[in-house]
Design an enzyme around this catalytic site. Structure first.
Site, PDB file in Angstrom:
ATOM      1  N   VAL A 124      -2.608   2.331  -8.554  1.00 53.53           N
ATOM      2  CA  VAL A 124      -2.878   2.887  -7.220  1.00 53.53           C
ATOM      3  C   VAL A 124      -1.588   3.106  -6.428  1.00 53.53           C
ATOM      4  O   VAL A 124      -1.590   3.802  -5.417  1.00 53.53           O
ATOM      5  CB  VAL A 124      -3.822   1.969  -6.421  1.00 53.53           C
ATOM      6  CG1 VAL A 124      -5.188   1.948  -7.069  1.00 53.53           C
ATOM      7  CG2 VAL A 124      -3.263   0.560  -6.300  1.00 53.53           C
ATOM      8  N   SER A 128      10.028   1.828  -7.546  1.00 54.69           N
ATOM      9  CA  SER A 128      11.108   1.615  -8.505  1.00 54.69           C
ATOM     10  C   SER A 128      11.091   0.213  -9.097  1.00 54.69           C
ATOM     11  O   SER A 128      11.576  -0.003 -10.207  1.00 54.69           O
ATOM     12  CB  SER A 128      12.458   1.862  -7.834  1.00 54.69           C
ATOM     13  OG  SER A 128      12.609   1.020  -6.711  1.00 54.69           O
ATOM     14  N   ASP A 285      10.112  -5.471   6.178  1.00 55.57           N
ATOM     15  CA  ASP A 285       9.945  -4.158   5.533  1.00 55.57           C
ATOM     16  C   ASP A 285       8.687  -3.485   6.073  1.00 55.57           C
ATOM     17  O   ASP A 285       7.832  -3.025   5.315  1.00 55.57           O
ATOM     18  CB  ASP A 285       9.858  -4.340   4.008  1.00 55.57           C
ATOM     19  CG  ASP A 285      10.137  -3.043   3.257  1.00 55.57           C
ATOM     20  OD1 ASP A 285      10.687  -2.111   3.867  1.00 55.57           O
ATOM     21  OD2 ASP A 285       9.798  -2.951   2.062  1.00 55.57           O
TER      22      ASP A 285
END
Length: 521
Positions: A124, A128, A285
């Site tokens: 889904v 990287s 993040d």
């Protein structure tokens, strides 16, 4: 041999996108730059930031990630380059599901059918570092849960290490040939990226970060963090609770679902400042791809946080630095901002407060002609960091990470509510934190935190006092003995001086007497 081919490929990409001209111009070798770029004007028409971004995309996902990390160092980079690098996206095609299954089976030493009730072989999400599959799993209690399975991309570590070796080599070369480049600290930037990447490669660490955030945020009831299923956690695979929500970037769908976007914006700021000033442990993040909003009846309107590979931590000193900087900024107390930079110990010795104060005033004063809702605390921090570069201030990595996250939060908040007044939302947290540092509650907390240590020391206190007094007694006795010895030595010296003086006086008297007799005869 592979390393040399990779280095040759990197050199070709550098030339193709005109980064050689960019480097030579930065090294003040403009005449050489004009020679090497002769006949390549069309190739170099694009802005330098765009060319750098395209080159990193061409070099692959590891260099893309490096560019993303580099984009947060606005204290080191020119604004146009940092803005362009911020556009980099981690877009990587998924690896085959057979490889993902093999990684899972190797990690848990069982066939996939013995681990999961069902496993969706179609990923889904893919990046990287890893990709995600949905599945269902039976827990020890017998309950079946829907889960998300994050699988590390196979063979990624050797590729990363090779590229990092080349980055270190290039950083050393850049530092050797350019004084200006040394100011950008390329080796330190690569070392920071190395740590960031290797932390993200350890999925157990990510699971532990998520568990800590989940505990910290449990009482706030504003954000949902997936539960980690520790029976299915491995450095290459983690299995977590499956979260369902709408991406926060899809504002129209959120509005149609009945979500109050203005409240959602305020809640996002509340979550962030709670993590920063209460816990000193924050999700670093928080871009739109990692944030969803729940529309389920029981948790309607709550944030859903995903991807915990990058976490920021702040010490009490860091929190004090931030709170006092923000407070002094809104009071226009620029001298205090300058003093805080010097007190932090990050400014070289000999920096003059008045010069630093003038630079801070130049950065901050233009903001006060704007309404509070238009003031970006993230931009204020960024401008301060950029100003600090002139004074060679050593900005700490955790504060740079915080500044980048704060910009993300402000961007999301104002996307949801253009009139968001970040300062009024943040002010209570700053005031409460400052009060907590000097009030009786802080003293009581310190006493409570130190109680186990005191409880251990208390029974030993009489013995420790006795030992100290004994030692002190022996020390005093030795000191008295040394003092008496020294006094005797001094007395003998004084006696010697007196005897010498008397002898000298007697000799003069005898000489005078003899001289008188000689004259008389």
């Amino acid at each position: 041999m592979t390393r040399y081919f990779r280095a040759a490929f990197i050199f070709w990409v550098i030339v193709r996108y005109g980064l050689d001209e960019l480097a030579l111009s930065g090294f003040r070798l403009g005449w050489l730059a004009r020679i090497v770029t002769f006949g390549r004007r069309r190739q170099l028409d694009a802005p330098r930031g765009q060319r750098l971004r395209q080159a990193l995309e061409h070099l692959g996902p590891i260099f893309v990630k490096f560019g993303q990390v580099l984009s947060t160092r606005r204290d080191l980079l020119p604004t146009d380059i940092a803005d362009e690098l911020a556009l980099l996206q981690d877009r990587v095609p998924p690896f085959p599901s057979e490889v993902a299954v093999a990684t899972i089976e190797r990690s848990f030493r069982r066939p996939i059918s013995a681990i999961f009730e069902t496993f969706d072989r179609e990923p889904v999400a893919s990046a990287s570092i890893a990709q995600v599959h949905f599945a269902t799993v039976r827990l020890r209690s017998g309950e079946i849960r829907e889960v998300a399975v994050k699988v590390l991309r196979p063979g990624v570590l050797p590729v990363i290490n090779k590229d990092l070796d080349l980055m270190r080599m290039m950083a050393r070369w850049v530092e050797a040939v350019s004084h200006d480049a040394r100011r950008l600290k390329p080796r330190e930037v690569v070392a920071e990226f190395d740590k960031y990447l290797h932390d993200e490669l350890d999925l157990v660490r990510e699971a532990a970060n998520a568990a800590q955030l989940r505990r910290n945020m449990a009482s706030l009831h504003l954000v949902m963090i997936p539960e980690m299923y520790w029976d299915f956690v491995h450095p290459e695979v983690i299995v977590m609770e499956r979260m369902t929500g709408l991406p926060i970037s899809q504002t129209e769908r959120l509005r149609e679902a009945g979500v109050d976007l203005r409240q959602l914006a305020r809640d996002g700021v509340t979550i962030f400042f709670t993590q920063v000033f209460r816990d000193g442990f924050f999700h670093a993040d928080m871009h739109p791809g990692n944030i969803q909003v729940s529309v389920a009846p029981g948790t309607f309107g709550r944030y859903i946080s995903l991807d915990f590979g990058i976490i920021g931590t702040l010490t009490e000193f860091d929190k004090d630095y931030l709170a006092q900087n923000f407070t002094a900024f809104f009071r226009r107390d620029y001298k205090r901002v300058a003093e805080l930079h010097i007190e932090s110990g990050w400014v070289p010795p000999g920096t003059r407060v008045d010069e630093l104060e003038g630079a801070v005033r130049t950065v901050c004063e233009p903001y006060f002609d704007r309404p509070l809702r238009e003031i970006s605390l993230g931009m204020v921090l960024m401008r301060l960091f950029q100003m600090s570069r002139r004074f060679n201030v050593d900005i700490q990595p955790q504060l740079v990470l915080l500044q980048k996250t704060l910009l993300n939060i402000e961007g999301l908040g104002r996307q949801l509510d253009p009139d968001l007044d970040l300062w009024n939302t943040a002010k209570p947290f700053l005031e409460k934190w400052m009060l907590d540092q000097i009030g009786p509650q802080k003293a009581w907390q310190e006493l409570r935190d130190q109680a186990p240590r005191f409880a251990k020391i208390l029974p030993e206190l009489p013995r420790l006092v006795h030992a100290y007094l004994q030692d002190r007694h022996h020390t005093l006795r030795d000191e008295m003995r040394e003092l008496l010895t020294e006094q005797r030595r001094t007395n003998r010296l004084l006696q010697g001086i007196v005897y010498v003086g008397l002898g000298f006086a007697l000799a003069i008297a005898v000489m005078q007497l003899l001289r008188g007799r000689i004259l008389f005869f």
